[in-house]
Design a protein around this motif. Structure first.
Motif, mmCIF file in Angstrom:
data_model
loop_
_atom_site.group_PDB
_atom_site.id
_atom_site.type_symbol
_atom_site.label_atom_id
_atom_site.label_comp_id
_atom_site.label_asym_id
_atom_site.label_seq_id
_atom_site.Cartn_x
_atom_site.Cartn_y
_atom_site.Cartn_z
ATOM 1 N N PHE A 71 0.829 -1.203 0.000
ATOM 2 C CA PHE A 71 0.000 0.000 0.000
ATOM 3 C C PHE A 71 0.866 1.257 0.000
ATOM 4 O O PHE A 71 2.076 1.192 0.244
ATOM 5 C CB PHE A 71 -0.937 -0.005 1.210
ATOM 6 N N LEU A 72 0.219 2.387 -0.237
ATOM 7 C CA LEU A 72 0.914 3.669 -0.333
ATOM 8 C C LEU A 72 0.515 4.611 0.795
ATOM 9 O O LEU A 72 0.489 5.821 0.618
ATOM 10 C CB LEU A 72 0.612 4.318 -1.692
ATOM 11 N N GLY A 73 0.194 4.054 1.952
ATOM 12 C CA GLY A 73 -0.198 4.886 3.082
ATOM 13 C C GLY A 73 -1.588 4.534 3.565
ATOM 14 O O GLY A 73 -2.232 3.610 3.052
ATOM 15 N N LYS A 74 -2.061 5.279 4.544
ATOM 16 C CA LYS A 74 -3.336 4.981 5.191
ATOM 17 C C LYS A 74 -4.194 6.228 5.327
ATOM 18 O O LYS A 74 -3.691 7.311 5.619
ATOM 19 C CB LYS A 74 -3.067 4.392 6.590
ATOM 20 N N ASN A 75 -5.495 6.068 5.094
ATOM 21 C CA ASN A 75 -6.482 7.115 5.351
ATOM 22 C C ASN A 75 -6.985 6.908 6.768
ATOM 23 O O ASN A 75 -7.799 6.017 7.025
ATOM 24 C CB ASN A 75 -7.626 7.022 4.333
#
Length: 260
Positions: A71-75
């Motif tokens: 993944f490219l980060g988290k919301n």
């Protein structure tokens, strides 16, 4: 647009009784079997299935497969993770595995969420061509479906030919995730956002639906008063979109003008 209103959005499980007074309802397809989906559609209401493109949460059955890709980060607001759409395999999982699992249940269309995960203001803006490619693939695979893009108006110049309409949230109201409270937007905020939406709607020649958020009857009335001036379809709910009143009168409008 008039043939699709009143419309509703509900991510809690709904019954045929709840949807029958709406022309279109956007639902969470994972909650339904094919038989239950058939029962919803038997009411004559158009059933549009939610699918997330730019993010995925840990409850999705395909989360582990996308996690393997990375993944490219988290919301943090939604406890979801940004999908690496640059990966051909990630796009393949969505297009060839996730979507067939939804559409084989029988739906009238797709609601494409989290398109704005690649917004110009984010570090993932470089993923925009891959988001466009994914949406093009969805239209090619499902040419007869009603396809509605959620937010991401900045992409409509490139996705407009592949979607029938777009939807915007929080035009007249907003939700403060930090303080967990609903608020009505100021007149300046409202007008600025409306100008932005109308620009992209005109540019792409695509109509748009509006979803507003409120937690009290007073706020709903304020939102309705403001949105009733626009002549566009709207639906008002809580931030989790977990409510669908049997009678839509108090939360959704009906467009009389068939030209819209």
């Amino acid at each position: 647009m008039a043939d699709h209103t009143p419309f509703g959005v509900c991510y809690a499980k709904v019954t045929p009784e709840q949807v029958r007074n709406y022309e279109m309802v956007i639902i969470e397809p994972d909650f339904y079997s094919k038989e239950e989906m058939d029962a919803l559609r038997a009411t004559g209401t158009k059933i549009i299935a939610y699918v997330t493109l730019g993010e995925v949460d840990t409850n999705r059955w395909y989360y582990p497969r996308l996690a393997e890709i990375g993944f490219l980060g988290k919301n943090e607001n939604w406890n979801s993770f940004f999908v690496n759409l640059e990966s051909a395999e990630a796009r393949r999982v969505i297009l060839m595995d996730v979507l067939p699992a939804i559409t084989e249940k029988g739906v009238d269309g797709l609601f494409l969420d989290t398109v704005d995960a690649v917004a110009p203001t984010t570090e993932r803006a470089y993923l925009q061509p891959y988001m466009v490619q994914l949406i093009e693939g969805i239209r090619q695979r499902y040419p007869g479906f009603t396809i509605i893009q959620n937010a991401g108006a900045f992409l409509l110049e490139k996705t407009g030919d592949d979607v029938d309409a777009f939807l915007t949230e929080a035009l007249a109201s907003d939700y403060d995730f930090e303080h967990k409270r609903y608020r009505i937007r100021s007149a300046d905020e409202f007008n600025e956002r409306l100008k932005y939406l109308n620009h992209y709607s005109t540019q792409s020649d695509k109509p748009y639906f509006i979803v507003g958020f409120a937690d009290t009857e007073d706020k709903r009335k304020q939102i309705k008063t403001r949105l009733d001036t626009l002549g566009r379809p709207y639906f008002i709910s809580n931030i989790g979109l977990s409510e669908l009143p049997v009678q839509p009168d108090s939360v959704a409008n009906i467009l009389k003008d068939k030209s819209l």
